[in-house]
Design an enzyme around this catalytic site. Structure first.
Site, short mmCIF file in Angstrom:
data_model
loop_
_atom_site.label_atom_id
_atom_site.label_comp_id
_atom_site.label_asym_id
_atom_site.label_seq_id
_atom_site.Cartn_x
_atom_site.Cartn_y
_atom_site.Cartn_z
N ASP A 25 -0.34 16.58 -10.07
CA ASP A 25 -1.51 16.00 -9.64
C ASP A 25 -2.84 15.79 -9.86
OD1 ASP A 25 0.39 13.89 -8.49
OD2 ASP A 25 0.84 14.85 -6.76
N GLU B 279 0.90 11.07 -1.06
CA GLU B 279 -0.46 11.35 -1.99
C GLU B 279 -0.44 11.67 -2.71
OE1 GLU B 279 -2.42 8.31 -1.22
OE2 GLU B 279 -1.92 7.38 0.89
N CYS B 280 -0.78 10.95 -4.20
CA CYS B 280 -0.97 11.91 -5.17
C CYS B 280 -2.53 12.91 -5.61
CB CYS B 280 -1.01 11.36 -6.90
SG CYS B 280 -2.20 9.84 -6.60
N GLY B 281 -3.19 12.26 -4.68
CA GLY B 281 -4.69 12.86 -4.27
C GLY B 281 -5.44 12.78 -5.19
#
Length: 252
Positions: A125, A232-234
């Protein structure tokens, strides 16, 4: 710490959130446009419901810079959907990608998305999404970022406020408290398209290798991404957990 650019617009976040607690999405976008002017940008993933935010915002700020992080692994239908919406809404689109190609990444690090290891997914990510987004915000001299996050989507998003600050840039979330029904009514009312993969059962879509349709009624939509290992991908976290600090753009 607030960035040097954002220091020009110091906000009392507690006061602003109290002021806007009952504001509708349109009023919040207008407030953001008046407050941040040329420093205001928005992001899009060209996901299932992305037409909503793109339409809502560009009706008020037609030339707003729209940041799209292209991971290089998006489904073909996403690229065609992006082309359709860009033309339909006359978007001021800015496409950002990782400086390391998908082929090079796989050669050096392997197919990170196949590993049942949150650290491997965090690295993926960061390379494919977080670093390009950070670069876009710097390049565009952004002081504030409009995003279409909704509290209903993840546990983390339930903790968010409509106006906050992340990594020195103000984050404005006009539809944070919208339900899925609110989204559907807006899209229907304005005759906007959903992402075509919705017809195949997708409630959310990201990269082709890590997105799946919803298979059961009680399955959370974010559990269809990365096999439910992470939600969450960040991009919308203060800092990607496990982010490799030495992995900046010069080392990719």
């Amino acid at each position: 710490m607030v960035s040097a650019i954002a220091q020009k617009t110091q906000l009392d976040l507690e006061g602003v959130n109290r002021q806007l607690v009952d504001a509708n999405a349109t009023s919040m976008v207008k407030w953001a446009a008046e407050t941040f002017s040329d420093g205001l940008v928005m992001s899009t993933s060209f996901g299932i419901q992305s037409a909503l935010m793109l339409h809502l915002v560009t009706r008020i700020v037609p030339d707003i810079p729209v940041i799209w992080v292209d991971t290089g692994y998006l489904p073909p239908k996403t690229y065609r959907f992006a082309e359709q919406l860009t033309k339909q809404l006359n978007l001021n689109l800015h496409v950002y990608q990782s400086p390391i190609s998908p082929a090079r990444m796989e050669a050096l690090y392997g197919r990170l998305w196949t590993k049942d290891d949150p650290e491997a997914l965090n690295l993926y990510d960061y390379m494919r999404k977080v670093e390009p987004m950070q670069r876009a915000l710097r390049d565009l001299k952004a002081t504030a970022w409009l995003a279409g996050l909704r509290a209903q989507q993840t546990h983390h998003r339930q903790t968010l406020r409509p106006i906050d600050i992340q990594s020195g840039i103000y984050k404005v979330l006009p539809i944070l408290n919208w339900s899925s029904q609110d989204v559907h009514e807006y899209i229907t009312e304005h005759n906007l398209p959903y992402h075509p993969l919705r017809e195949l059962g997708y409630a959310t879509v990201g990269d082709w290798h890590s997105s799946r349709p919803v298979t059961t009624e009680d399955q959370h939509e974010r559990d269809t991404r990365f096999r439910g290992i992470k939600q969450e991908c960040g991009l919308h976290l203060p800092k990607t957990q496990g982010e490799a600090q030495s992995l900046d753009s010069s080392s990719l």
